[in-house]
Every structure is written in C-alpha cells, then in structure tokens.
Enzyme design. Structure first.
Site, PDB file in Angstrom:
ATOM      1  N   HIS A  99      45.529  36.241  39.411  1.00 48.54           N
ATOM      2  CA  HIS A  99      44.067  36.317  39.500  1.00 48.54           C
ATOM      3  C   HIS A  99      43.622  37.646  38.927  1.00 48.54           C
ATOM      4  O   HIS A  99      44.202  38.691  39.263  1.00 48.54           O
ATOM      5  CB  HIS A  99      43.592  36.184  40.955  1.00 48.54           C
ATOM      6  N   ARG A 106      37.404  39.530  48.133  1.00 47.64           N
ATOM      7  CA  ARG A 106      36.128  38.893  47.792  1.00 47.64           C
ATOM      8  C   ARG A 106      35.669  37.986  48.943  1.00 47.64           C
ATOM      9  O   ARG A 106      36.093  38.168  50.072  1.00 47.64           O
ATOM     10  CB  ARG A 106      36.277  38.154  46.454  1.00 47.64           C
TER      11      ARG A 106
HETATM   12  C1  DQA Z   1      39.837  33.988  39.692  1.00 51.61           C
HETATM   13  C2  DQA Z   1      39.291  34.121  41.112  1.00 51.61           C
HETATM   14  C3  DQA Z   1      38.670  32.827  41.579  1.00 51.61           C
HETATM   15  O1  DQA Z   1      38.176  32.954  42.909  1.00 51.61           O
HETATM   16  C4  DQA Z   1      37.521  32.430  40.679  1.00 51.61           C
HETATM   17  O2  DQA Z   1      36.990  31.176  41.062  1.00 51.61           O
HETATM   18  C5  DQA Z   1      37.897  32.440  39.232  1.00 51.61           C
HETATM   19  C6  DQA Z   1      38.763  33.494  38.724  1.00 51.61           C
HETATM   20  C7  DQA Z   1      40.367  35.339  39.139  1.00 51.61           C
HETATM   21  O3  DQA Z   1      41.074  35.300  38.138  1.00 51.61           O
HETATM   22  O4  DQA Z   1      40.061  36.399  39.693  1.00 51.61           O
HETATM   23  O5  DQA Z   1      37.402  31.639  38.455  1.00 51.61           O
HETATM   24  O6  DQA Z   1      40.924  33.089  39.714  1.00 51.61           O
END
Ligand code: DQA
Length: 148
Positions: A99, A106
C-alpha cells in the site's frame, strides 16, 4: 523467476488522484520503476491493473500457470474482497501486499485487509518504494525458500 504485479482500482489515476496522499508520480512512472527493478534482478514481470474485482480474481487464477510470486496492491478491494483473498489462497503462490499509504493510520475501514491474510509480507506507507521492497523480498524468498 516470473513475478506478477497487480494493482487494483483507481491506481491507474496516480498523479491525478489525491496527490497529497498518493503523490504526483503517475501510474506509468510506477510501471517503469517496477520493470527497471525487475530488469536489474533478471526477473520476468507482468504488470497488471484493473478496476474490476472479477478481472483481478481471473488474473490471480491465471497466475497459477504463469507466475512464481505476486505483488498486489488491491487498493479499495483490500478492505472488502473475500473473493481476492480466496483467489490468493486458491493459487497458493507467495504474495506480498503493498500500500502506498499507511492504511493503519487512515480511516478505521481501511484497517482491515482481507488480501493481506493470504500474504507473506506487507509494505505500507512507503509510496512507490514499497513495490521495490516487495519485489526484492519476493526475489530473496523465492531464491532461498525463506526470508525475514
Ligand atoms: C491503497 C489504500 C487503500 O485504502 C485505497 O483504497 C487505495 C490505495 C494504497 O495504496 O495506499 O486505493 O491501497
């Protein structure tokens, strides 16, 4: 060695999408970084992106025949998709979750990762570097059969 890199919904919008969270670099910049990293390690790579859950499940299933390891950022499907979790478990190919942001810092609904339950490692909050770390980790993991 062949790796499959999977990016989920809205990651194709990198550079335009919420730049204060995800930065100004684009999805093309990310794919270039991934292919350069794999080239340096002599790893074959397929970089796949889809906005559709079922297509991601199909691509994971296909990996049973064409990949040794998977790096996956399921994006929003991280927090909702038991289907992607089950697909990763079904193919049982070593997978690393990435991520860009630190999902544990978050909103509450981002704290659960279903896909992560089928992954050997997670990198979060490192931006694009998380993909580089994940590739290097899988390279070691697959070369030696174990890693830390
Ligand atoms: C994400 C984090 C997720 O919560 C979000 O919906 C994304 C990107 C990240 O790379 O930080 O689309 O996966």
């Amino acid at each position: 060695m062949k790796l499959l890199i999977i990016n989920g919904p809205n990651l194709n919008m990198l550079g335009k999408r919420e730049p204060t969270l995800y930065g100004h670099d684009t999805y093309n910049d990310l794919t270039r970084l991934i292919t350069d990293t794999c080239l340096a390690l002599k790893i074959e790579v397929d970089v796949y992106q889809s906005n559709h859950e079922g297509d991601i499940v199909d691509r994971i299933q296909q990996a049973y025949d064409d990949a040794d390891g998977i790096v996956i950022n399921p994006a929003a499907y991280t927090h909702t998709s038991v289907a992607i979790l089950d697909a990763l478990k079904a193919v049982a190919i070593p997978a690393v979750e990435v991520h860009l942001t630190d999902i544990s810092e978050r909103e509450e609904f981002r704290h659960v990762s279903y896909a992560g339950m089928a992954c050997v490692k997670t990198y979060k909050g490192l931006g694009f570097d998380g993909y580089v770390e994940a590739i290097k980790y899988l390279y070691e993991y697959l070369s030696s059969g174990s890693a830390n």
